[in-house]
Design a protein around this motif. Structure first.
Motif, mmCIF file in Angstrom:
data_model
loop_
_atom_site.group_PDB
_atom_site.id
_atom_site.type_symbol
_atom_site.label_atom_id
_atom_site.label_comp_id
_atom_site.label_asym_id
_atom_site.label_seq_id
_atom_site.Cartn_x
_atom_site.Cartn_y
_atom_site.Cartn_z
ATOM 1 N N GLN A 145 -21.929 29.365 -9.714
ATOM 2 C CA GLN A 145 -21.763 28.791 -11.154
ATOM 3 C C GLN A 145 -21.320 27.390 -11.125
ATOM 4 O O GLN A 145 -21.817 26.460 -11.733
ATOM 5 C CB GLN A 145 -20.683 29.718 -11.622
ATOM 6 C CG GLN A 145 -21.188 30.869 -12.513
ATOM 7 C CD GLN A 145 -22.394 30.719 -13.404
ATOM 8 O OE1 GLN A 145 -22.011 29.963 -14.513
ATOM 9 N NE2 GLN A 145 -23.504 31.373 -13.146
ATOM 10 N N ARG A 146 -20.372 26.832 -10.051
ATOM 11 C CA ARG A 146 -20.376 25.515 -9.894
ATOM 12 C C ARG A 146 -21.350 24.653 -9.641
ATOM 13 O O ARG A 146 -21.612 23.597 -9.929
ATOM 14 C CB ARG A 146 -19.070 25.561 -8.733
ATOM 15 C CG ARG A 146 -17.755 25.808 -9.068
ATOM 16 C CD ARG A 146 -16.530 25.482 -8.147
ATOM 17 N NE ARG A 146 -16.867 25.980 -6.757
ATOM 18 C CZ ARG A 146 -16.338 27.038 -6.453
ATOM 19 N NH1 ARG A 146 -15.316 27.658 -7.491
ATOM 20 N NH2 ARG A 146 -16.462 27.607 -5.543
ATOM 21 N N LEU A 147 -22.402 25.181 -8.673
ATOM 22 C CA LEU A 147 -23.647 24.443 -8.441
ATOM 23 C C LEU A 147 -24.504 24.359 -9.411
ATOM 24 O O LEU A 147 -24.787 23.325 -9.600
ATOM 25 C CB LEU A 147 -24.397 25.586 -7.157
ATOM 26 C CG LEU A 147 -25.634 24.766 -6.354
ATOM 27 C CD1 LEU A 147 -25.501 23.472 -6.046
ATOM 28 C CD2 LEU A 147 -26.192 25.732 -5.343
ATOM 29 N N LEU A 148 -24.899 25.575 -10.231
ATOM 30 C CA LEU A 148 -25.650 25.415 -11.232
ATOM 31 C C LEU A 148 -25.134 24.485 -12.419
ATOM 32 O O LEU A 148 -25.967 23.623 -13.191
ATOM 33 C CB LEU A 148 -25.896 26.792 -11.831
ATOM 34 C CG LEU A 148 -26.633 27.961 -11.212
ATOM 35 C CD1 LEU A 148 -26.830 29.203 -11.678
ATOM 36 C CD2 LEU A 148 -28.088 27.385 -10.820
ATOM 37 N N ALA A 149 -23.950 24.226 -12.534
ATOM 38 C CA ALA A 149 -23.094 23.332 -13.433
ATOM 39 C C ALA A 149 -23.637 22.044 -12.998
ATOM 40 O O ALA A 149 -23.921 21.185 -13.682
ATOM 41 C CB ALA A 149 -21.583 23.772 -13.755
ATOM 42 N N LEU A 150 -23.243 21.761 -11.667
ATOM 43 C CA LEU A 150 -23.570 20.418 -11.106
ATOM 44 C C LEU A 150 -25.320 19.995 -11.422
ATOM 45 O O LEU A 150 -25.413 18.880 -11.583
ATOM 46 C CB LEU A 150 -23.192 20.387 -9.694
ATOM 47 C CG LEU A 150 -21.946 20.263 -9.564
ATOM 48 C CD1 LEU A 150 -21.480 20.382 -7.918
ATOM 49 C CD2 LEU A 150 -21.368 18.891 -9.589
ATOM 50 N N ILE A 151 -25.969 21.092 -10.924
ATOM 51 C CA ILE A 151 -27.434 20.901 -11.218
ATOM 52 C C ILE A 151 -27.798 20.499 -12.765
ATOM 53 O O ILE A 151 -28.582 19.464 -12.847
ATOM 54 C CB ILE A 151 -28.194 21.958 -10.825
ATOM 55 C CG1 ILE A 151 -28.127 22.201 -9.249
ATOM 56 C CG2 ILE A 151 -29.743 21.926 -11.213
ATOM 57 C CD1 ILE A 151 -28.616 23.449 -8.741
ATOM 58 N N ALA A 152 -27.016 21.244 -13.630
ATOM 59 C CA ALA A 152 -27.311 21.051 -14.930
ATOM 60 C C ALA A 152 -27.084 19.528 -15.415
ATOM 61 O O ALA A 152 -27.410 18.705 -16.130
ATOM 62 C CB ALA A 152 -26.511 21.933 -15.967
ATOM 63 N N ARG A 153 -25.826 19.136 -14.653
ATOM 64 C CA ARG A 153 -25.224 17.633 -15.201
ATOM 65 C C ARG A 153 -26.263 16.625 -14.488
ATOM 66 O O ARG A 153 -26.324 15.517 -15.184
ATOM 67 C CB ARG A 153 -23.770 17.809 -14.707
ATOM 68 C CG ARG A 153 -22.758 18.411 -15.708
ATOM 69 C CD ARG A 153 -21.677 18.698 -14.923
ATOM 70 N NE ARG A 153 -20.814 17.616 -14.537
ATOM 71 C CZ ARG A 153 -19.937 17.407 -13.434
ATOM 72 N NH1 ARG A 153 -19.463 18.745 -13.169
ATOM 73 N NH2 ARG A 153 -19.491 16.093 -13.105
ATOM 74 N N LEU A 154 -26.592 16.768 -13.288
ATOM 75 C CA LEU A 154 -27.179 15.913 -12.322
ATOM 76 C C LEU A 154 -28.804 15.931 -12.734
ATOM 77 O O LEU A 154 -29.287 14.618 -12.424
ATOM 78 C CB LEU A 154 -27.257 15.969 -10.735
ATOM 79 C CG LEU A 154 -25.924 15.926 -10.278
ATOM 80 C CD1 LEU A 154 -25.870 16.446 -8.915
ATOM 81 C CD2 LEU A 154 -25.413 14.428 -10.221
ATOM 82 N N ALA A 155 -29.364 16.965 -13.342
ATOM 83 C CA ALA A 155 -30.857 16.778 -13.442
ATOM 84 C C ALA A 155 -31.218 15.663 -14.524
ATOM 85 O O ALA A 155 -32.392 15.119 -14.182
ATOM 86 C CB ALA A 155 -31.364 18.312 -14.146
ATOM 87 N N PRO A 156 -30.517 15.448 -15.832
ATOM 88 C CA PRO A 156 -31.015 14.354 -16.369
ATOM 89 C C PRO A 156 -30.787 12.818 -15.755
ATOM 90 O O PRO A 156 -31.300 12.011 -16.428
ATOM 91 C CB PRO A 156 -30.177 14.638 -17.608
ATOM 92 C CG PRO A 156 -29.486 15.871 -17.365
ATOM 93 C CD PRO A 156 -29.583 16.181 -16.192
#
Length: 441
Positions: A145-156
């Motif tokens: 969940q921490r990794l996916l949250a970081l991905i969601a923030r970094l993707a854009p």
């Protein structure tokens, strides 16, 4: 458990805020200044900050956070009667403000709303990325969940990202999600395996070459950077890139320019780079085995994909998802894994991580004799070498499928209808596979 960053220069206020979060079951992260807060943002779900602080005040901190992560909710604590400041904070992007001395119940309610809004944004972003990559992303564990949250923030954000993790953890999927969640999603996603190309050809493959640039170059060719122009280039196994090419890659990252081999011309490219490795590049850079300046250019942000042993609670859901996926692929819809088998898989060791688990489930589905696969299917594999195998997962599965078909055709003396019946596939599908693998009927 939510991670909430608390920012205040008064120890008494911090103590009260920490006590509130602990009583709620949340995880407080403490910073005593705006500057310290900016260094503590990773993995945070919300920020509660005082407005009046020495140095960087709450409004300045808010603006700095908005530049890094516009979706991160920030709650400001303002002095009683400071309505003008509060309105200014809301206009600058604060989620809400609470006046001091704050009421614990009021602050808790505001924080609940902020965390819920954050969770919905992250979930929506993840669903959008899943639709783009065409597969469901499994990961309810705290680490994922921490990794996916970081991905969601970094993707854009158009940042260069280094994805690090053990073999088989899913670094390729992380790179795909970063591409799918950004503004380049409609542009090409191109992968270059640095370990699969001979060192003498790596430069030409990456940057392109002119006709006659070297023996065998019978025509000009675009490199992988040219193919990825406007999109994302994933550099798999970046630690294997030859030293001479590392220097030229550094130039591309710095200036956005490439020079195809055998030409005197410089071309501009607009490419987001995502690199992946199973090695500790920071340690290798310190030891002089990898260019240190290139490492810092690649690791603007470094994401670490957790191994399966650190996310065991995800194993049953991962296994069930693989069973569904390969059941459809092998034309065995409705196949499921028994609860006893899921429990057994969750307790097993997986040195090959998610890739090994996927290969194991694919084999059990392909060899299974009914709609529900029990623990005996897994126990039959115990004692054998871990199923990491040689070649890609696709190649391993094709070899397995060919072996199953050949054995069944032999068992049924070439009777295709009977073989199809026993395998649970249509005769047409069986014939297509026989042709694909060059098997005799």
């Amino acid at each position: 458990m939510a991670r909430v960053l608390l920012v205040d220069d008064e120890p008494g206020v911090l103590f009260a805020l920490e006590s509130l979060l602990t009583s709620r079951g949340d995880a407080p992260v403490v910073a005593r200044s705006g500057e310290e807060a900016l260094a503590s943002l990773d993995g945070v779900d919300a920020v509660v900050s005082d407005f009046a602080m020495p140095g960087m005040n709450g409004l300045e901190l808010l603006r700095a956070i908005r530049e890094r992560d516009p979706a991160l909710p920030v709650i400001l604590l303002t002095a009683h009667g400071s309505e003008r400041i509060a309105v200014q904070a809301i206009r600058s992007g604060a989620y809400e403000y609470v006046t001091k001395p704050f009421d614990i119940d009021e602050l808790s309610t505001v924080l609940d709303r902020a965390l819920e809004a954050r969770a919905l944004r992250v979930q929506n972003r993840q669903l959008q990325m899943e639709r783009s990559v065409g597969r469901r992303v499994v990961g309810r564990s705290a680490a994922m969940q921490r990794l996916l949250a970081l991905i969601a923030r970094l993707a854009p954000r158009d940042l260069t990202v280094l994805v690090r993790g053990e073999t088989g953890t899913g670094k390729e999927l992380v790179a795909s999600l970063l591409h799918a969640g950004g503004h380049r999603a409609e542009r090409p996603l191109v992968r270059f395996n640095c370990a699969a190309i001979p060192p003498e050809l790596a430069e030409a493959e990456l940057f392109g070459h002119a006709r006659g640039a070297f023996t065998g170059a019978t025509q000009a060719r675009r490199g992988f950077f040219g193919k990825a122009d406007g999109g994302t280039l994933v550099l798999d196994e970046i630690g294997e890139l030859p030293a001479g090419v590392q220097a030229k890659l550094l130039r591309v990252l710095q200036d956005g320019e490439i020079q195809p081999v055998g030409t005197g011309t410089v071309e501009r490219v607009d490419v987001r780079v995502v690199a992946s490795t199973n090695r500790d590049l920071a340690a290798e850079a310190r030891a002089g085995k990898f260019r240190e300046d290139l490492y810092y250019r690649l690791a603007v942000v470094e994401l670490v994909v957790p191994p399966l042993r650190e996310r065991r609670e995800d194993i049953p859901e991962l296994a069930a998802e693989f069973a569904r996926r390969y059941g459809e692929r092998f034309e065995l819809p409705g196949v499921t894994l028994a609860p006893e088998l899921l429990d057994r898989l969750a307790r097993a060791d997986w040195p090959g991580n998610v890739r090994q688990l996927e290969s194991c489930v694919a084999r059990m589905v392909a060899l299974g004799g009914g709609e529900v696969i029990g623990p005996e299917a897994f126990e039959a594999q115990e004692g054998a070498e871990p199923a990491t195998g040689e070649g890609t997962l696709h190649q391993q599965l094709e070899a397995l499928e060919r072996s199953i078909l050949a054995r069944m055709l032999s068992t049924t003396s070439g009777n295709q209808s009977e073989a199809a019946r026993r395998l649970g596939v249509s005769r047409t599908a069986l014939i297509d596979r026989i042709k694909k693998y060059g098997l005799s009927g």
